[in-house]
Scaffold this active site. Structure first.
Site, PDB file in Angstrom:
ATOM      1  CB  CYS A 167      44.874  92.048  61.560  1.00  0.00           C
ATOM      2  SG  CYS A 167      43.534  92.546  61.624  1.00  0.00           S
ATOM      3  CB  CYS A 196      40.834  64.997  53.600  1.00  0.00           C
ATOM      4  SG  CYS A 196      40.363  66.350  54.056  1.00  0.00           S
ATOM      5  CG  HIS A 219      44.481  94.434  66.019  1.00  0.00           C
ATOM      6  ND1 HIS A 219      44.866  94.226  64.538  1.00  0.00           N
ATOM      7  CD2 HIS A 219      44.976  93.727  66.135  1.00  0.00           C
ATOM      8  CE1 HIS A 219      45.902  93.877  64.190  1.00  0.00           C
ATOM      9  NE2 HIS A 219      46.451  93.834  65.642  1.00  0.00           N
ATOM     10  CB  CYS A 251       8.447  60.183  81.326  1.00  0.00           C
ATOM     11  SG  CYS A 251       9.215  61.443  80.951  1.00  0.00           S
TER      12      CYS A 251
HETATM   13 ZN   LIG Z   1      38.447  65.508  53.605  1.00  0.00          ZN
HETATM   14 ZN   LIG Z   2      10.903  60.149  80.022  1.00  0.00          ZN
END
Ligand SMILES: [Zn+2]
Ligand SMILES: [Zn+2]
Ligand SMILES: [Zn+2]
Length: 338
Positions: free
Chosen positions: A41, A149, A301, A228
């Site tokens: 499935c 592709c 499932h 910081c």
């Molecule tokens: Zn590719």
């Molecule tokens: Zn920073």
């Protein structure tokens, strides 16, 4: 794990080709066999969504040349199922050829083996990766720019991650990567939904992208690279304009009672500008994606929903069973199946 996919719909003008009452277009929706013990499935659901995805189906049809692996060739097996979807007179088809090719290809990893249940999202992702390898075998996946592709041209999200301090402006080195499925934790998503509702804001259907982005950056805190003292969030920047965007929901809790909340957060549209912190491609800034397919997991499932463009109908695929569903019926239906 269940997951939901966001796909861009192909361009307009498609309704013209459909005549109300016509059964011709729906004849191209067929079920896939899952005999007792096959546990196919997960694969059947992934194949149904890929087949109903117009951009993918048409692109694959145009491709013929590939690096073929013979008997265990995923490319050939997928093509053969698609040909049968198109030409067979049967209402239900076997998916064995692809199941075997998948098992053969991932033999060494011990994944997708015959008779064993597996993950539909990973199956979907791996089929896409294999198509890339069958077309451009020698190009690493992050550097693929081949026009033929399908995987990279249609599905790839080219991103980079970076930590930028809002306070002092210091930033970490950008980390570029490519993904085909954008995974989001359902727990984090539901926290964002609660936060929004807590502010007495209504959940609007166009907020889905923002909710996903917020969910994806929660917990990803780091201290500022220049020390910081600020803790800063990760930023994800999209650099291309994918035609198809796939969202994978990760169900982090074994026993999840979040199904209703997740369904409530779903929107039929997705803006890429909402989904990422920044989008650099001009087309991507303007593009709005429409939900056209979903794979759901319930009671061990998988089943799938997909939008059938020619008839403008949502179809439900549960192995051999194919049904038309009304859009309004999908939401309660999902709560049953997710
Ligand atoms: Zn590719
Ligand atoms: Zn920073
Ligand atoms: Zn082949």
């Amino acid at each position: 794990m269940a997951w939901v996919k966001k796909f861009k719909k192909t361009g307009g003008g498609l309704k013209k080709s459909y005549q109300p009452g016509s059964m011709v277009s729906l004849a191209l929706t067929k079920g896939l066999l899952n005999e007792p013990g096959q546990n196919s499935c997960f694969l059947n659901s992934a194949v149904q969504v890929l087949w109903q995805l117009d951009i993918f189906r048409r692109s694959l049809r145009q491709l013929s040349g590939h690096f073929c692996l013979g008997d265990g060739c995923i490319f050939c097996a997928l093509k053969s199922i698609f040909n049968q979807f198109q030409q067979s007179r049967e209402r239900v088809l076997p998916s064995d050829s692809l199941r075997n090719a998948l098992a053969e290809t991932f033999k060494n990893e011990q994944r997708f083996q015959l008779g064993l249940m597996d993950d539909a999202a990973e199956c979907f992702e791996n089929i896409l990766e294999r198509i890339h390898l069958h077309i451009v075998s020698d190009t690493p996946t992050d550097a693929c720019s081949s026009k033929s592709c399908i995987t990279h041209q249609k599905f790839a999200m080219m991103l980079y991650e970076q930590f930028v301090c809002r306070c002092c402006g210091a930033s970490s080195d950008p980390h570029p990567f490519t993904e085909f499925v954008h995974y989001v934790s359902t727990t984090a998503l539901c926290q964002q939904v609660d936060r929004t509702l807590g502010k007495n804001e209504r959940l609007r259907s166009d907020m889905f992208g923002e909710l996903l982005q917020a969910a994806n950056s929660t917990g990803d805190l780091r201290s500022c690279p220049s020390d910081c003292g600020q803790s800063i969030k990760i930023r994800r920047v999209l650099m291309n304009c994918p035609e198809i965007v796939t969202i994978g929901f990760v169900w982090d809790a074994e026993q999840s009672d979040l199904t209703d909340d997740v369904i409530r957060s779903l929107g039929p549209r997705l803006n890429l500008c909402g989904l990422f912190n920044r989008v650099t491609d001009e087309n991507a800034k303007r593009s709005e994606l429409h939900l056209v397919g979903m794979i759901c997991f319930s009671s061990k499932h998988y089943s799938a929903f997909a939008y059938h463009t020619k008839s403008s109908k949502w179809m439900f695929f549960d192995d051999a069973t194919v049904k038309e569903v009304r859009m309004s019926a999908i939401r309660p239906f999902q709560s049953f199946f997710l």
